[in-house]
Design an enzyme around this catalytic site. Structure first.
Site, short mmCIF file in Angstrom:
data_model
loop_
_atom_site.label_atom_id
_atom_site.label_comp_id
_atom_site.label_asym_id
_atom_site.label_seq_id
_atom_site.Cartn_x
_atom_site.Cartn_y
_atom_site.Cartn_z
CG HIS A 110 -0.44 0.29 2.51
ND1 HIS A 110 -0.09 -0.69 3.42
CD2 HIS A 110 -0.19 1.46 3.15
CE1 HIS A 110 0.32 -0.14 4.53
NE2 HIS A 110 0.30 1.17 4.40
CG ASP A 141 0.17 -4.05 2.83
OD1 ASP A 141 0.39 -3.42 1.79
OD2 ASP A 141 -0.02 -3.50 3.93
N GLY A 222 2.92 6.56 8.17
CA GLY A 222 4.30 6.84 7.81
C GLY A 222 5.23 5.73 8.23
CG ASN A 223 5.94 4.10 12.21
OD1 ASN A 223 5.33 4.84 12.97
ND2 ASN A 223 7.24 3.88 12.31
CB SER A 224 2.86 1.81 6.23
OG SER A 224 1.69 1.83 6.99
CG LEU A 245 -9.65 4.00 19.54
CD1 LEU A 245 -9.35 4.53 20.92
CD2 LEU A 245 -10.87 3.11 19.57
#
Length: 983
Positions: A110, A141, A222-224, A245
């Site tokens: 992604h 992914d 951004g950590n992805s 949440l």
């Protein structure tokens, strides 16, 4: 009174701040104790002092500094391999990690779906390097990109994620919120909070996280695509998604990483094929009558033809005993199309039988591969989207603007990339295919540190033993210029086949004939000789062209890269290479198998290799077996006997390899798990915990956690709407489900007591905890977000005690009623489903029960706290806490507010006030027509039905808070319900 959370005592014990009194404060020493606890858990401290306000000794300070130094060294070791990923316009962002010095890096699908097929990657040196897309896996992914711009890149090895355990330290690195300007990654430290988790996807078989690692290390947009490290610098996972949440896409303590071993399974396909498919049996399994049974089956599928039948019980899959259908789903999610799998099944009347079959491929929508933001399924953690620092759009947000020409161009290029043929990718710098890059590393991995004199030839003798016990003698001769000779004698008959550098000849009993490539590859003796020659030189197979990476595979129960050679007549030959040495001590590439057929079914000519030994500068496998079929059933084997002088006298051409480093797939099986101290505590607590399920109400969750507090089935959980349905179900740690009776509730402490008709010998003792101090480590166990299913272990998060305090959260000042003592912790527990969980110390002793979410709508903050065990014990006892209200659910007297809702259209309409009854509580409180009810007594109101359900649970005479939207204002109005007129 302000709605901010104000503790009733000073956490540092200070009247004013000065450096002197700060250094003497309880707060300072609590922080120091946290660091000392870290040192203890990595083996530097053997005990922890609980002396109040006792200053740390010089020895303790040194231990603290040593622990800090080790952590900083671990970060320094790997930080240079972390990549900040941007698109071609240097916008957006995600993360990646370099796993090979050639610049090959792993990220999320992604991330590249948002960035396109090329872009820029920032490293810790502050520079940006161009990257191009190599291969992508929309189903899992995962994507592989390659950076360029320097001769060698810093790289971190892929570790063995099967060794990951709950409680281990885990460092997440990346570029959250695209904050970095110098390209140095952000580091967050946490623990592994769950393993073998399953997270469903966003499209047709897309972005599915199977058998993934759950962490409480903070990950955000951004950590992805960034790495999850252990403290030894190994990549144990690729961070990809989190549970979020309604406050926005920010960390709430639960993140998920794709396991490193799954990446390894797909890496050969990612370097060979531009779009990857995950595997399927074309059969489904369901938990039924205490077994995992085949519930649906395509009768034309390979597994059906191999013998699987509807109703069969699945006993084993890939050498693992299967306990649940969820476990099977987790395992098969990590395997690519074409992967050979082994099943052990049993029908009602037959004995267990084994099935070996290759997996089919799962299709998916190519359009979805480039979708900007996948939809979030209800009651599921939000799936990942392009990593840009923006919150998810609200319902009243206007439609997004049309895509820009740049975005349309990137998506078009991505679609072209996904539809391109396999094996067309070549290294831009060397113009080599990635199989040539792999073969060089294969050869380099065989080079010894202390090189010996190069031997141009080798000859050895083997003993032949077939399946019937017949014996014979075989001699193999290899030369570095590519010439070879094999000779074997069985049943008093001798056969010799040799390659003289130009042609292949066979001689049997004086008869000499020339052989074709097709003929020689069907002779097992020749297959093993050619493969060993290929392992020691760049010479491979005569008459065959350049090799390609054919895909991911398995041999000898180990994952492998399958290489394929094809001649001008479209005939082929295969090799299987592993990425870890058999002794599990170093990162080498090993030859596992050679065959003229992918499944080894032609003339029993596949050969497997094991137990390699060094003879001079030649590497020879001591054990070789001729096998057949996917199960690699042995036909006969060669057993090493002795080295012999070579018969040939001609001097071969000298050959020198270019030795290069190897890092892909590197794994040190001897790496210790340093934080195993937590594992016994977690294992001790899990059987004492339960999952609680009941009735839902709109957006209010229908689940919670509970803990067993007696041997006869008493369970403490939280107060909530889920207890108001016709049935409350409790799931024990072993997966057993029982119906529970609600004995009583405390609407002040927000606790409830349940009872099941089942013996529960493993339970928490409700003894008051008196020794814990601010700064002491604690573990919180819960089923936040309903992540754990059936017999899956609950999630675990790590924190410290922040403060023992008390709170008076009256409903006219807070969103939830809670009055009494509490323990504030810094582990994130304010999540759906976490309430009712356990907070324990590092001896496994219960400190408190995770409280129901206390939210401040003005500051948009939540409190992470536990109800102390002393108050829990008082609640359970006959004399409940003073001032609490213990009632049997539901209340015997119904409440009324005097509000009539606008019901035209049905019970699913929003809760708009149609009219207010005169002299009613609503009229006295000032409610008006057209007010939209948002919350009632702290519960969210989405529909008229939600309002009716929650109204029935109110106690007449007890003041509550109702929150309404009036125009553009949000009003918080205290209101006291009255008893409903039964007429």
């Amino acid at each position: 009174m302000s709605s901010a959370f104000v503790p009733t005592r000073n956490p540092a014990g200070l009247n004013h701040f000065t450096p002197a009194n700060f250094l003497q404060s309880t707060f300072f020493h609590s922080v120091a104790k946290c660091i000392a606890g870290l040192a203890c858990l990595i083996g530097l401290v053997t005990n922890t002092s609980h002396a109040q306000d006792a200053p740390l000794t010089s020895t303790q300070w040194q231990l603290v500094l040593d622990a800090e130094k080790q952590r900083m060294q671990a970060i320094e070791q790997v930080v240079s391999s972390v990549v900040a990923v941007y698109d071609e316009d240097r916008q957006g962002g995600g993360s990646a990690v370099i796993i090979d010095p050639s610049g090959i890096a792993v990220t999320n699908h992604h991330v590249v779906a948002g960035a396109g097929v090329r872009g820029w990657g920032g490293l810790a040196d502050g520079k940006l390097y161009p990257w191009v897309l190599i291969g992508t896996d929309p189903g899992g992914d995962v994507a592989v990109i390659q950076l360029s711009g320097r001769d060698e890149f810093p790289a971190s090895p892929l570790g063995n994620s099967d060794r990951v355990r709950v409680g281990q330290w885990a460092m997440a690195m990346g570029n959250p919120f695209i904050l970095t300007e110098d390209q140095y990654p952000t580091v967050t430290l946490g623990i592994v909070s769950g393993i073998q988790r399953y997270q469903s996807g966003a499209g047709q078989n897309m972005l599915v996280y199977g058998n993934c690692i759950q962490i409480d290390s903070s990950i955000n947009p951004g950590n992805s695509g960034g790495p999850l490290f252990n403290l030894f610098g190994q990549v144990i996972g690729i961070n990809g998604r989190g549970s979020f949440l309604e406050r926005g896409r920010v960390n709430v303590g639960l993140g998920y990483a794709i396991s490193a071993n799954q990446v390894k399974n797909f890496l050969p396909d990612l370097l060979a094929t531009k779009i990857i498919e995950h595997g399927t049996l074309d059969a489904n399994f369901t938990d039924y009558e205490g077994a995992v049974r085949c519930s649906t089956l395509n009768e034309f599928s390979p597994v059906a033809k191999a013998g699987l039948k509807l109703g069969d019980v699945l006993l084993e899959f890939e050498d693992q005993t299967i306990h649940s259908a969820n476990q099977f789903t987790n395992l098969i999610c990590t395997l690519p199309v074409g992967w050979p799998v082994r099943l052990v099944v049993r029908s009602a009347t037959d004995a267990p039988r084994t099935i070996n079959v290759r997996l089919l491929g799962l299709p998916y929508e190519l359009k979805a591969a480039a979708r900007a933001q996948p939809d979030s399924p209800p009651e599921q953690p939000a799936p990942p989207g392009p990593d840009r620092p923006a919150e998810e759009p609200k319902k009243d947000t206007p439609p997004a603007p049309p895509p820009t020409p740049a975005n349309e161009k990137r998506q078009k290029e991505l679609q072209e990339f996904l539809s391109a043929p396999a094996n067309s990718i070549r290294d831009r710098k060397t113009n080599q295919s990635y199989v040539q890059w792999l073969i060089k590393r294969w050869h380099s991995s065989r080079q010894e540190a202390n090189q010996v004199a190069v031997s141009n030839s080798i000859c050895w003798e083997d003993e032949l033993i077939d399946a019937n016990g017949s014996q014979g003698i075989s001699t193999t001769e290899l030369h570095r210029d590519g010439r070879w000779r094999v000779k074997w004698e069985t049943n008093n008959q001798s056969t010799t086949i040799e390659f003289d550098g130009k042609d292949v000849w066979r001689e049997t009993e004086g008869n000499r004939e020339q052989l074709t490539a097709v003929q020689i590859k069907l002779v097992p003796h020749v297959v093993q000789a050619l493969a060993i020659l290929a392992a020691n030189t760049e010479h491979t197979f005569p008459h065959f062209g350049e090799p390609t990476i054919d895909g991911s595979d398995k041999s000898q129960h180990r994952s492998a890269w399958r290489l394929k050679w094809t001649d001008a007549d479209e005939d082929w030959f295969y090799l299987w290479l592993s990425v870890a040495s058999p002794d599990n001590e170093s990162a080498t590439i090993e030859l596992l198998k050679a065959s003229p057929d992918r499944d080894g079914d032609r003339n029993r000519s596949s050969v497997t290799f094991d137990q390699w030994r060094c003879e001079g500068d030649w590497w020879i496998p001591a054990q070789r077996k001729c096998v057949t079929g996917l199960d690699e059933s042995p036909a006969f084997e060669w057993i090493w006997r002795q080295t012999k002088p070579a018969e040939s006298v001609s001097e071969p051409v000298d050959h020198t390899n270019q030795w290069l480093p190897v890092s892909i797939g590197a794994q040190d099986e001897k790496v210790p798990i340093v934080d195993d101290a937590w594992q016994p505590i977690i294992d001790q607590c899990q059987p004492r915990m339960v999952k609680v399920f009941g009735a839902g109400a709109g957006r209010v969750e229908a689940y919670a956690t509970g803990l067993i507090v007696s041997a006869d089935g008493l369970i403490v959980t939280t107060q909530g709407v889920f207890l108001d349905g016709q049935q409350v179900r409790v799931v024990l740690a072993n997966g057993q489900t029982h119906t529970a009776v609600v004995l009583k509730r405390d609407r002040i402490l927000q606790l409830a007591l349940l009872k099941i008709d089942h013996a529960t010998p493993d339970y928490f003792a409700l003894t008051d905890s008196v020794g814990e101090q601010n700064g002491d480590w604690v573990l919180a166990l819960s089923n936040a977000f309903k992540v754990a299913d059936k017999d899956e272990p609950l999630s675990v998060t790590l924190g410290v005690i922040s403060l023992r305090s008390s709170i008076d959260a009256r409903l006219n000042e807070r969103d939830v009623a809670y009055r009494g003592e509490l323990i504030l912790i810094d582990a994130i527990t304010s999540n759906p489903g976490a309430a009712g969980g356990a907070v324990v110390d590092l001896q496994g002793k219960l400190i408190g029960v995770i409280g129901r979410i206390i939210n401040s709508s003005e500051t948009n903050t939540r409190l992470n706290y536990a109800v102390p065990v002393k108050q829990v014990a008082q609640f359970i006892s006959e004399t409940a806490t003073t001032g609490s209200e213990s009632t049997v659910s539901p209340p015997t007297a119904k409440s009324e507010l005097g509000i009539k809702l606008f019901e035209l259209g049905g019970k699913r309409n929003p809760a708009y006030v149609d009219r207010v009854v005169a002299d009613s509580p609503a009229a006295k409180a000032g409610l008006q027509t057209d007010d939209l009810i948002i919350t009632l007594a702290g519960e969210k109101i989405g529909t008229i039905r939600d309002y009716a359900q929650i109204l029935d649970q109110l106690v007449p005479g007890q003041e509550i808070m109702i929150v309404v939207k009036r125009g553009t204002e949000v009003l918080r109005i205290p209101i006291t319900p009255v008893e409903r007129n039964p007429k």
